[in-house]
Structures are given as C-alpha cells and as structure tokens.
Design an enzyme around this catalytic site. Structure first.
Site, mmCIF file in Angstrom:
data_model
loop_
_atom_site.group_PDB
_atom_site.id
_atom_site.type_symbol
_atom_site.label_atom_id
_atom_site.label_comp_id
_atom_site.label_asym_id
_atom_site.label_seq_id
_atom_site.Cartn_x
_atom_site.Cartn_y
_atom_site.Cartn_z
ATOM 1 N N ASP A 75 -3.133 -17.674 -2.610
ATOM 2 C CA ASP A 75 -3.629 -16.506 -1.873
ATOM 3 C C ASP A 75 -5.163 -16.500 -1.864
ATOM 4 O O ASP A 75 -5.780 -15.652 -1.217
ATOM 5 C CB ASP A 75 -3.031 -15.195 -2.396
ATOM 6 C CG ASP A 75 -3.337 -14.921 -3.855
ATOM 7 O OD1 ASP A 75 -3.996 -15.761 -4.506
ATOM 8 O OD2 ASP A 75 -2.913 -13.864 -4.355
ATOM 9 N N SER A 76 -5.780 -17.490 -2.544
ATOM 10 C CA SER A 76 -7.221 -17.726 -2.393
ATOM 11 C C SER A 76 -7.557 -17.960 -0.928
ATOM 12 O O SER A 76 -8.718 -17.848 -0.530
ATOM 13 C CB SER A 76 -7.649 -18.938 -3.228
ATOM 14 O OG SER A 76 -6.801 -20.041 -2.967
ATOM 15 N N ASP A 91 1.914 -19.132 -3.087
ATOM 16 C CA ASP A 91 1.602 -17.909 -3.831
ATOM 17 C C ASP A 91 2.353 -16.720 -3.245
ATOM 18 O O ASP A 91 2.458 -16.588 -2.022
ATOM 19 C CB ASP A 91 0.101 -17.624 -3.728
ATOM 20 C CG ASP A 91 -0.603 -17.776 -5.055
ATOM 21 O OD1 ASP A 91 0.066 -17.771 -6.100
ATOM 22 O OD2 ASP A 91 -1.839 -17.911 -5.030
ATOM 23 N N LYS A 117 4.637 -19.042 -6.744
ATOM 24 C CA LYS A 117 3.820 -18.673 -7.908
ATOM 25 C C LYS A 117 3.538 -17.177 -7.847
ATOM 26 O O LYS A 117 3.269 -16.649 -6.769
ATOM 27 C CB LYS A 117 2.499 -19.451 -7.925
ATOM 28 C CG LYS A 117 1.561 -19.014 -9.043
ATOM 29 C CD LYS A 117 0.417 -19.980 -9.262
ATOM 30 C CE LYS A 117 -0.780 -19.748 -8.377
ATOM 31 N NZ LYS A 117 -1.351 -18.389 -8.444
ATOM 32 N N GLU A 134 1.651 -13.759 -10.213
ATOM 33 C CA GLU A 134 0.729 -13.419 -11.290
ATOM 34 C C GLU A 134 1.319 -12.349 -12.217
ATOM 35 O O GLU A 134 2.022 -11.448 -11.741
ATOM 36 C CB GLU A 134 -0.588 -12.881 -10.692
ATOM 37 C CG GLU A 134 -1.320 -13.914 -9.853
ATOM 38 C CD GLU A 134 -2.633 -13.395 -9.268
ATOM 39 O OE1 GLU A 134 -3.080 -12.283 -9.641
ATOM 40 O OE2 GLU A 134 -3.210 -14.119 -8.437
ATOM 41 N N GLU A 169 -5.632 -19.212 -16.019
ATOM 42 C CA GLU A 169 -6.928 -19.101 -15.325
ATOM 43 C C GLU A 169 -7.916 -18.277 -16.140
ATOM 44 O O GLU A 169 -7.586 -17.195 -16.649
ATOM 45 C CB GLU A 169 -6.726 -18.453 -13.944
ATOM 46 C CG GLU A 169 -8.065 -18.262 -13.215
ATOM 47 C CD GLU A 169 -7.953 -17.941 -11.738
ATOM 48 O OE1 GLU A 169 -6.835 -17.881 -11.196
ATOM 49 O OE2 GLU A 169 -9.032 -17.754 -11.125
HETATM 50 O O1 KIV Z 1 -4.782 -18.566 -5.117
HETATM 51 C C1 KIV Z 1 -5.119 -19.596 -5.732
HETATM 52 O O2 KIV Z 1 -5.705 -20.531 -5.177
HETATM 53 C C2 KIV Z 1 -4.813 -19.667 -7.155
HETATM 54 C C3 KIV Z 1 -5.488 -20.733 -7.952
HETATM 55 C C4 KIV Z 1 -6.888 -20.384 -8.158
HETATM 56 C C5 KIV Z 1 -4.771 -21.017 -9.205
HETATM 57 O O3 KIV Z 1 -4.060 -18.873 -7.640
#
Ligand code: KIV
Length: 281
Positions: free
Chosen positions: A44-45, A83, A113, A115, A182
């Site tokens: 989600d970056s 994500d 993934k 969080e 992280e």
């Molecule tokens: O969203 C992302 O790119 C991430 C990484 C920084 C691990 O969660």
C-alpha cells in the site's frame, strides 16, 4: 524456479536469505521476475510512491487489485503478495476474508499481507482457514501513523519490545507464513527472528532477519519526499530520468528529435500524387 510459500519455509530452514521488493506495474515486475527475486509485494506504499498521497491510509482495495493484476501479468516465477489496505480487514473477520479473497480472485495474487499484532490474529486465522497465505507486518506499521504520531521506530523500551515478541509468537500460532518487521532495533528483530519458526522479512530492522524488503522507488532513488535511514540507494535513477527528460525537451524544441532514423518513408510517386491532388482541391 517458481517461488511459493514453500520457498519461504525452506529458506528459513536452510538459512538462505529471502529477497522481496515492492512493485506496482507490469514492466517493473517483469524485470524483477527476470532476475530471480523471491517475492514481489504490491504494497500500500503505492499510495505514496505511485499516487502521491502523504501516507498509505487513502489506498483502496480497488487500487491494490488494479496494481496486483498488472504485476501478476509481468511476474511468472515470483511469489506475489498484496497488501490489505487500511480498513479492509480491521472492521471485521468477515470483511478481512472477503477482501483477501478479492485480492486472490480478482488480482491474481498468491498471498496477502496485513498490519498488526495480536488484535488481528482472528483475521489471520480466518484468512488462512480460507486457504489464503498471510504475511503479517509488525513494528512501524504505516497504517498506524496517526496512533504513533508519525513514522517512528517502535519497540525501543522493554514493554513495547516484549509486546512485539509476543505478537510475533501469536501471529505464528494464528497460521501466518511470514512476518514483516519494520522500523525496529536490529537486536530486537534478531530476537524475534530466533523465537519463531516462520521467516521474518526486515525493512529498517537490521540484517538478523530471514530476508529483506525495500520499496523499489526508494532503492533506485526515484522518490525523494522522505528518505529514512534504513534505505540504501542502489542507483540514482531519478536523476538519470530527469536528465533524459531535459534532453528530450531540448531536442524537441530545437527540432533535433525526431531524426530521419525515427521517421517512416513514403515513395516519391505517392507523395507527388498527394501533393498534386492537394493543389487541384
Ligand atoms: O506497503 C509497503 O510497501 C510495505 C513495505 C514497506 C513492507 O508494507
């Protein structure tokens, strides 16, 4: 060789480091796939590095599906992990399973993934029970930026460090196949890595993790809004790109581009006929 969750499992057993990078589009994913990266994270970056938001909170499940589809078309041998964006799993176990399912069915991802620590273990368990592999993510979790009061290193005192160790153990019990660590001190990341049997993937967590992940724009020098200490620049593509854009502008303005070698020919006979016809009209 095709990378799967088994690659993750076996790499930890064999003490082989895992490599992961983010990607959000077909061409970049294809390049990474061709050089043998183990996993691509459609993170989600993307909200920050692709869409220009200040944080990751505005990213939607549709954004992640859209970019995952592109990555899946480019990467054929890489494990693709998508994500789960903010509020796509925190709201309920039901929402978590439905949205994880969309990332697999519509996005063609292989795993998701999310969080959080012990509070998201019911979601992890339910998603895993639906046969979808889950990578967890603890420490400096960007979706909690407002709770943390900024992008701040986590786990620096006994209480928060112990909470992260307990979270990692609970996540393993819930069935996750891996955990991203992280923004935590390197020694704490090593303790966590040694206390669980699933692989840890570090970002800003030192080299005692079982693997590493970076955001590709950060490691290639393409995103300069915010550069944390843990980023290593493997190339300065941002300045190469700017030089190329400037040269293009100059050449178009001066008429140097396109040159004869970039131009399609037509026979003289045809062109004379067209010119003749134009004059008659
Ligand atoms: O969203 C992302 O790119 C991430 C990484 C920084 C691990 O969660």
């Amino acid at each position: 060789m095709k990378n799967t969750v088994l690659t993750f499992k076996n790499s930890k057993k064999e003490n082989k480091k895992l490599t992961m990078l983010t990607a959000y589009d077909y061409s970049t994913a294809k390049l990474m796939d061709e050089v043998g990266i183990n996993a691509i994270l459609v993170g989600d970056s993307l909200g920050m590095v692709m869409l220009g938001y200040e944080d990751t909170l505005s990213v939607t499940i549709e954004d992640i599906i859209h970019h995952t589809k592109a990555v899946a078309r480019g990467a054929k041998n890489t494990l693709i992990i998508s994500d789960m964006p903010f509020m796509s799993y925190q709201t309920s176990v039901y929402d978590a399973v439905c949205n994880a399912g969309r990332l697999i069915k519509e996005g063609n991802s292989h795993a998701v993934k999310l969080e959080g620590g012990e509070e998201v273990c019911p979601q992890i368990k339910a998603i895993v029970d639906a046969s979808i592999p889950v990578m967890a993510h603890i420490g400096l979790t960007p979706q909690s930026v407002n709770e943390f009061g900024g992008f701040k290193v986590q786990g620096k005192d006994v209480e928060t460090a112990q909470k992260l160790i307990d979270a990692a153990k609970a996540i393993e019990q819930a069935g996750a196949f891996s955990i991203t660590l992280e923004g935590i001190p390197a020694e704490l990341a090593e303790i966590i890595t040694n206390s669980i049997s699933i692989p840890t993937i570090g970002i800003g967590a030192g080299n005692g993790c079982d693997g590493q992940v970076l955001v590709y724009q950060d490691m290639l020098g393409m995103y300069s809004n915010f550069t944390p200490k843990f980023i290593k620049r493997y190339a300065e593509l941002g300045s190469y790109m700017k030089d190329a854009f400037k040269e293009y502008i100059n050449e178009v303005q001066s008429g140097a581009f396109p040159g004869p070698e970039h131009t399609y020919a037509i026979s003289e006979e045809v062109i004379n006929k067209i010119k003749g016809d134009q004059q008659c009209n």
